[in-house]
Design a protein around this motif. Structure first.
Motif, PDB file in Angstrom:
ATOM      1  N   VAL A   1      -8.152  -6.126   6.614  1.00 15.71           N
ATOM      2  CA  VAL A   1      -6.785  -6.223   6.088  1.00 15.71           C
ATOM      3  C   VAL A   1      -6.191  -7.609   6.308  1.00 15.71           C
ATOM      4  CG1 VAL A   1      -4.450  -5.282   6.213  1.00 15.71           C
ATOM      5  CG2 VAL A   1      -6.417  -3.752   6.415  1.00 15.71           C
TER       6      VAL A   1
ATOM      7  N   ILE B   1       0.826  -1.204   0.000  1.00 15.43           N
ATOM      8  CA  ILE B   1       0.000   0.000   0.000  1.00 15.43           C
ATOM      9  C   ILE B   1       0.864   1.261   0.000  1.00 15.43           C
ATOM     10  CG2 ILE B   1      -0.229   0.249   2.517  1.00 15.43           C
ATOM     11  CD1 ILE B   1      -3.250   0.840   1.969  1.00 15.43           C
TER      12      ILE B   1
ATOM     13  N   SER C   1      -8.677  -9.509   2.951  1.00 17.11           N
ATOM     14  CA  SER C   1      -7.689  -9.360   1.884  1.00 17.11           C
ATOM     15  C   SER C   1      -7.183 -10.711   1.407  1.00 17.11           C
ATOM     16  CB  SER C   1      -6.516  -8.500   2.360  1.00 17.11           C
ATOM     17  OG  SER C   1      -5.692  -9.207   3.271  1.00 17.11           O
TER      18      SER C   1
ATOM     19  N   LYS D   1     -11.323  -2.991  10.778  1.00 12.55           N
ATOM     20  CA  LYS D   1     -10.131  -2.734   9.976  1.00 12.55           C
ATOM     21  C   LYS D   1      -9.193  -3.926   9.987  1.00 12.55           C
ATOM     22  CE  LYS D   1      -6.377   0.573   9.241  1.00 12.55           C
ATOM     23  NZ  LYS D   1      -5.751   1.853   9.683  1.00 12.55           N
TER      24      LYS D   1
ATOM     25  N   ASP E   1      -9.359  -3.844  -0.789  1.00 13.54           N
ATOM     26  CA  ASP E   1     -10.259  -3.278  -1.792  1.00 13.54           C
ATOM     27  C   ASP E   1     -10.323  -4.233  -2.988  1.00 13.54           C
ATOM     28  OD1 ASP E   1     -10.979  -1.775  -4.267  1.00 13.54           O
ATOM     29  OD2 ASP E   1     -11.095  -0.076  -2.901  1.00 13.54           O
TER      30      ASP E   1
ATOM     31  N   THR F   1      -1.087  -1.353  -3.910  1.00 11.84           N
ATOM     32  CA  THR F   1      -2.385  -2.021  -3.753  1.00 11.84           C
ATOM     33  C   THR F   1      -2.886  -1.933  -2.324  1.00 11.84           C
ATOM     34  OG1 THR F   1      -1.515  -3.721  -5.278  1.00 11.84           O
ATOM     35  CG2 THR F   1      -3.640  -4.156  -4.236  1.00 11.84           C
ATOM     36  N   ASN F   2      -4.150  -1.568  -2.189  1.00 15.69           N
ATOM     37  CA  ASN F   2      -4.865  -1.756  -0.931  1.00 15.69           C
ATOM     38  C   ASN F   2      -5.561  -3.107  -1.047  1.00 15.69           C
ATOM     39  OD1 ASN F   2      -6.600  -1.836   1.223  1.00 15.69           O
ATOM     40  ND2 ASN F   2      -7.728   0.022   0.694  1.00 15.69           N
TER      41      ASN F   2
ATOM     42  N   GLU G   1      -8.967  -3.077  -6.391  1.00 15.47           N
ATOM     43  CA  GLU G   1      -7.511  -2.942  -6.430  1.00 15.47           C
ATOM     44  C   GLU G   1      -6.832  -4.307  -6.518  1.00 15.47           C
ATOM     45  OE1 GLU G   1      -5.449  -0.128  -4.058  1.00 15.47           O
ATOM     46  OE2 GLU G   1      -7.167   1.238  -3.896  1.00 15.47           O
TER      47      GLU G   1
END
Length: 258
Positions: A118, A42, A122, A114, A70, A66-67, A73
């Protein structure tokens, strides 16, 4: 053993969270073993640093900011991988953030969400698009998900992180069941106390020093090196581990034996 089995020559690899720590060490090792590496992070500055280190050592790498939480992305990450190197052969889904630090009854749900986004969502997103690409190619491949010793041994005050890392093992096992018949292996690596910025931040948040905490975290009375985790990921990416899937390989200095 045929030494060529542990080579990654000719393979294309993605490493997420590859700007620092275990991700950077893994990207550099895969490149040293011959892979063309997509360095995903990121942070554009740290991604560029990892790419520079790989190229300075004679390897091949390309940065993609890249996130990974998301979906669009992540989809773009795979598209750029194929546009740059033509295919995908292996991936190390390493990106994660620092664990939460409060007991459940005091939990900040924004932090909880969060961490789950992540550290778990992800992994699901990366697997989704990595596997789609491998299926489209009709080729074998290897996916390595980075879990944690917290994937199997919970810690207090880390409810979100523990839940996420337990979930990584669930995704890994499910992926291995669904795609073994298509030649896609899915495994996990479970690092213990490894000398990374994230680990040191977690120690600082809890008021510990490395020297104080290392004996409780390892039978070797030391914390591990990012390169030691990278070796496990490299082996799982290589053809040397061709009969291994659905496995969680702990790299933790014996911590889980206690």
């Amino acid at each position: 053993m045929n030494p060529n089995l542990v080579s990654l020559e000719g393979k294309v690899a993605i490493v997420t969270g590859a700007g620092v720590g275990m991700g950077a060490a893994t990207a550099q090792l895969l490149a040293a073993r011959g892979a063309k590496v997509i360095v995903s992070d990121i942070n554009p500055a740290t991604a560029a640093e990892t790419v520079a280190a790989i190229r300075d050592a004679g390897g091949t790498a390309h940065a993609v900011v890249t996130n990974v939480a998301d979906e669009r992305e992540v989809e773009a990450l795979l598209a750029e991988t194929v546009a740059t190197y033509g295919r995908l052969d292996c991936a190390v889904n390493n990106a994660a953030i620092t664990p939460d630090t409060l007991p459940i009854h005091e939990a900040d749900m924004a932090v909880f969400d969060k961490v789950l986004n992540v550290d778990l969502r992800s992994v699901m997103l990366c697997m989704k698009y990595e596997i789609r690409q491998l299926l489209a190619q009709g080729s074998h491949g290897s996916i390595v998900n980075i879990g944690s010793v917290s994937s199997v041994r919970p810690q207090p005050n880390n409810a979100a992180y523990v839940a996420a890392k337990h979930g990584v093992i669930g995704l890994t096992k499910t992926g291995s069941l669904e795609y073994a018949g298509r030649g896609i292996r899915v495994n996990a690596v479970l690092p213990g106390a490894i000398d990374t910025p994230m680990f040191r931040a977690a120690l600082d948040a809890n008021g510990f020093t490395v020297e104080q905490y290392a004996p409780a975290l390892s039978l070797f009375n030391r914390i591990g090196k990012p390169e030691e985790v990278a070796e496990a990921s490299a082996w799982l990416c290589s053809d040397a581990s061709s009969y291994v899937t659905g496995h969680s390989l702990a790299v933790e200095g014996g911590y889980l034996t206690r």
